[in-house]
Design a protein around this motif. Structure first.
Motif, short mmCIF file in Angstrom:
data_model
loop_
_atom_site.label_atom_id
_atom_site.label_comp_id
_atom_site.label_asym_id
_atom_site.label_seq_id
_atom_site.Cartn_x
_atom_site.Cartn_y
_atom_site.Cartn_z
N LEU A 41 0.82 -1.22 0.00
CA LEU A 41 0.00 0.00 0.00
C LEU A 41 0.85 1.27 0.00
N ALA A 42 2.00 1.24 0.68
CA ALA A 42 2.85 2.44 0.71
C ALA A 42 3.32 2.79 -0.70
N ALA A 43 3.67 1.79 -1.49
CA ALA A 43 4.09 2.05 -2.88
C ALA A 43 2.93 2.59 -3.69
N CYS A 44 1.71 2.07 -3.48
CA CYS A 44 0.54 2.53 -4.23
C CYS A 44 0.19 3.97 -3.85
N ARG A 45 0.28 4.28 -2.57
CA ARG A 45 0.01 5.66 -2.15
C ARG A 45 1.03 6.61 -2.73
N ALA A 46 2.31 6.18 -2.76
CA ALA A 46 3.34 7.02 -3.36
C ALA A 46 3.07 7.22 -4.84
N ALA A 47 2.67 6.17 -5.55
CA ALA A 47 2.39 6.28 -6.98
C ALA A 47 1.26 7.26 -7.25
N LEU A 48 0.18 7.19 -6.47
CA LEU A 48 -0.95 8.11 -6.66
C LEU A 48 -0.55 9.54 -6.37
N GLU A 49 0.31 9.72 -5.36
CA GLU A 49 0.76 11.07 -5.03
C GLU A 49 1.66 11.62 -6.13
N ILE A 50 2.53 10.78 -6.70
CA ILE A 50 3.38 11.23 -7.81
C ILE A 50 2.51 11.63 -9.00
N VAL A 83 0.29 1.09 -13.63
CA VAL A 83 -0.08 -0.30 -13.92
C VAL A 83 0.50 -1.18 -12.83
N MET A 84 -0.33 -2.14 -12.34
CA MET A 84 0.08 -3.01 -11.24
C MET A 84 0.03 -4.47 -11.67
N GLY A 85 0.85 -5.28 -10.98
CA GLY A 85 0.77 -6.73 -11.13
C GLY A 85 -0.36 -7.30 -10.30
N GLU A 86 -0.59 -8.59 -10.45
CA GLU A 86 -1.74 -9.24 -9.82
C GLU A 86 -1.67 -9.21 -8.30
N THR A 87 -0.50 -9.49 -7.72
CA THR A 87 -0.36 -9.51 -6.27
C THR A 87 -0.64 -8.14 -5.67
N THR A 88 -0.09 -7.10 -6.28
CA THR A 88 -0.32 -5.74 -5.78
C THR A 88 -1.79 -5.37 -5.89
N ALA A 89 -2.42 -5.69 -7.04
CA ALA A 89 -3.82 -5.33 -7.26
C ALA A 89 -4.73 -6.01 -6.25
N ALA A 90 -4.44 -7.28 -5.93
CA ALA A 90 -5.26 -8.00 -4.95
C ALA A 90 -5.17 -7.32 -3.59
N PHE A 91 -3.98 -6.85 -3.24
CA PHE A 91 -3.79 -6.17 -1.97
C PHE A 91 -4.58 -4.86 -1.94
N VAL A 92 -4.55 -4.13 -3.08
CA VAL A 92 -5.28 -2.86 -3.17
C VAL A 92 -6.77 -3.09 -3.00
N GLU A 145 -8.33 -5.38 -1.44
CA GLU A 145 -8.73 -5.82 -0.11
C GLU A 145 -8.46 -4.79 0.96
N TYR A 146 -7.38 -4.01 0.84
CA TYR A 146 -6.96 -3.19 1.96
C TYR A 146 -6.95 -1.69 1.70
N LEU A 147 -6.90 -1.23 0.46
CA LEU A 147 -6.82 0.21 0.20
C LEU A 147 -8.22 0.81 0.22
N SER A 148 -8.38 1.84 1.01
CA SER A 148 -9.67 2.52 1.09
C SER A 148 -10.03 3.14 -0.24
N ALA A 149 -11.34 3.11 -0.58
CA ALA A 149 -11.81 3.72 -1.83
C ALA A 149 -11.58 5.23 -1.83
N ASP A 150 -11.41 5.80 -0.63
CA ASP A 150 -11.11 7.23 -0.55
C ASP A 150 -9.66 7.54 -0.92
N GLU A 151 -8.83 6.48 -1.01
CA GLU A 151 -7.43 6.66 -1.37
C GLU A 151 -7.15 6.26 -2.81
N GLY A 152 -7.76 5.18 -3.28
CA GLY A 152 -7.48 4.72 -4.64
C GLY A 152 -8.33 3.52 -5.00
N ARG A 153 -8.35 3.20 -6.30
CA ARG A 153 -9.17 2.09 -6.80
C ARG A 153 -8.36 1.27 -7.79
#
Length: 580
Positions: free
Chosen positions: A390-399, A466-475, A477-485
């Motif tokens: 999730l930290a990498a995904c949050r960083a990507a969205l912020e970038i 663009v994400m791989g399957e493992t990262t996307a599954a984590f997003v 299940e655990y990333l809030s819709a208010d942060e990313g989709r």
């Protein structure tokens, strides 16, 4: 073998302290006990032999030549061990020496104040050692000879016995003299007592040896010119194995009685101890500052704090871990926007890369590498990522948000930048990777290749992240819709990979990306399933309902049109991508 002699540190015989010696000044060859020295054409100043300037000379044992202010003397072999052990050996703990009172404190304290500049301006350990020897001779007027020595062998434990340390293999490791100097102009050679040095280093205490006795006037030293010597180790890691070696003769000329005891030399030994503590502390601080500057290029402040608490060597060793890598490429760099001023382009790219690295650090990631206008960051090492990918995904969205805000005009001709980000998660080896001579912080494993391939897909799919399957599954299940989709894009076989991978797009939350609503995501994923199942007319109808601004759908529309709107005979639902 011909050896080069000069002021350059890469010379075989470096003489960096004498400005009158050229960078490459002379060539010396030792042959059958005689030394030939020849002045090189690049040398500015002559070689003096027997008082005369010469182009070349041949020296026998004990003879010398001079260049500038430095005298070089040919010295024959000297035995490795002293002919007798010391008559008296005294070890001094810190608490004993701290009680010694200085009779000439002002002069010695003034000499100590020169240390920081001496360390800062020395270009090498040898040059610093040369200046340190001069300081010792100036400070300790009772001594005849001073040396800075270093032992680079295995760690020692216990007391030194017979010149070696118990529990270690120190016998095969020889101490090295960094620099030495003497007031005795007729001294034909100098070999400090190896046993004295090893004893001081193994005990981590200052040690004094006295060789003369009342009953006998014998002088038990290597060269038969000294009555006493003491060795003071420098204990900090920045000077591991270093020690200061002082030796001298007794008698009225030295201001000492004929028979020397430890009491007469306590003041000199205390000053040398204080000098060693200053050197160790200053070099340790500089070493830590250098490490901090190096670590700040790779790690966030939180990670650097963890490294400081647990130790650099332990934490930086390569090891397997659950890693999430983030590849970020800046489009609109030198290849796309170069119009003649390459420095201006480099400044723009550096500013763009600065946004990426600062964001990675803000989310406690590690910056591993730069390749042109692309950067690699990762999470999961040297400390575990508390929230996985999730930290990498949050960083990507912020970038992505930062680039859209700063460069609303994505056309590189207008000075804008676009970014592409590939994120992949999996097991990898991370840590200090490289050779003994050169290493860097890096990550190694299939997940790195996958992240790079996903980055390449961002252009083809027109999807910024663009994400791989493992990262996307984590997003999901655990990333809030208010942060990313997450939005599934289908199964693709990137160029250079044999296996197909499930690829998803990381999208900002709905309020930050109103052009792609949650209903649009569900319809897009239904179209992906229809294309994979070969129901292309149904897929086309669903894709037509999506917003025109959603350019990611264009990849499937183009693929369908290229195949004349009919699935190939052996269609397995996997898109093969032939371009990077």
């Amino acid at each position: 073998q011909a050896l080069s002699l000069g002021r350059a540190t890469y010379s075989d015989v470096p003489v960096p302290w004498d400005p009158m010696i050229s960078r490459q000044h002379a060539e010396v060859v030792l042959d059958q006990g005689e030394l030939s020295v020849r002045r090189l054409d690049s040398a500015r100043n002559p070689i003096y032999y027997r008082g005369q300037p010469v182009a070349e000379a041949r020296l026998s044992d004990g003879e010398e030549f001079r260049i500038g202010n430095t005298v070089f003397r040919l010295v024959g072999a000297v035995p490795d061990e002293s002919v007798s052990s010391a008559v008296e050996e005294i070890s001094y703990r810190d608490d004993i020496l701290h009680r010694v009172q200085f009779r000439n404190a002002d002069r010695w304290l003034e000499l100590l104040t020169t240390l920081p500049d001496m360390i800062a301006h020395s270009r090498s350990d040898e040059e610093f050692a040369q200046e340190l020897v001069r300081l010792l001779l100036d400070a300790i007027r009772r001594c005849n000879t001073a040396a800075v020595m270093v032992y680079e062998g295995p760690p020692m434990t216990g007391a030194a016995v017979g010149g070696t340390a118990t529990g270690g293999s120190a016998r095969s490791a020889q101490p090295r003299i960094l620099r030495w100097d003497s007031r005795m102009t007729d001294l034909s050679g100098f070999r400090p007592s190896r046993s004295l040095m090893m004893t001081a280093l193994s005990r981590r205490e200052s040690v004094l040896h006295v060789w003369n006795t009342e009953e006998s006037n014998q002088r038990f030293t290597y060269v038969g010119r000294f009555d006493w010597a003491f060795c003071v180790p420098i204990r900090e890691d920045a000077c591991r194995g270093w020690c200061l070696y002082i030796s001298g003769a007794a008698g009225e000329d030295a201001g000492l009685p004929t028979v020397v005891s430890g009491e007469e030399l306590k003041e000199e030994l205390r000053f040398t101890e204080l000098l060693a503590q200053f050197i160790g502390a200053i070099r340790q601080v500089r070493m830590l500052e250098h490490q901090e500057r190096r670590l700040s290029q790779f790690f966030s402040p939180m990670v650097r704090e963890a490294i400081a608490q647990r130790g650099t060597a332990e934490l930086l060793d390569p090891r397997e871990a659950d890693i999430t890598v983030l590849f970020c490429d800046v489009y609109g760099g030198p290849d796309e926007s170069f119009h003649g001023d390459l420095h201006a382009v480099l400044d723009r790219v550096s500013a763009a890369l600065g946004i990426i690295t600062r964001t990675i650090f803000r989310h406690n990631g590690v910056v591993a590498d730069f390749q042109g206008d692309a950067a690699l960051g990762f999470w999961g090492w040297p400390v575990e990522s508390a929230d996985g990918p999730l930290a990498a995904c949050r960083a990507a969205l912020e970038i992505q948000d930062e680039f859209q805000r700063l460069y609303p005009d994505a056309n590189p001709l207008g000075g804008g930048f676009r970014i592409g980000i590939g994120i992949a998660s999996g097991e990898a080896i991370a840590g200090k990777i490289g050779t003994d001579d050169q290493a860097k912080i890096g990550v190694f494993g299939p997940v790195v290749n996958l992240g790079s391939r996903l980055l390449g897909l961002t252009r083809t799919l027109r999807a910024p992240i663009v994400m791989g399957e493992t990262t996307a599954a984590f997003v999901r299940e655990y990333l809030s819709a208010d942060e990313g989709r997450a939005r599934r894009l289908g199964r693709l076989r990137p160029r250079g990979m044999d296996e197909a991978v499930e690829v998803s797009q990381l999208l900002p939350p709905a309020q930050a990306c109103p052009e792609i609503a949650d209903d649009n995501i569900r319809e897009f994923e239904a179209a992906v399933d229809a294309v994979a199942a070969g129901r292309w007319p149904e897929a086309i109808e669903m894709l037509d309902h999506l917003p025109v601004s959603d350019r990611t759908k264009d990849f499937m529309m183009l693929f369908i049109a290229t195949n004349n709107y009919v699935p190939p005979r052996e269609w397995d639902g996997v898109f093969t991508v032939l371009t990077k």
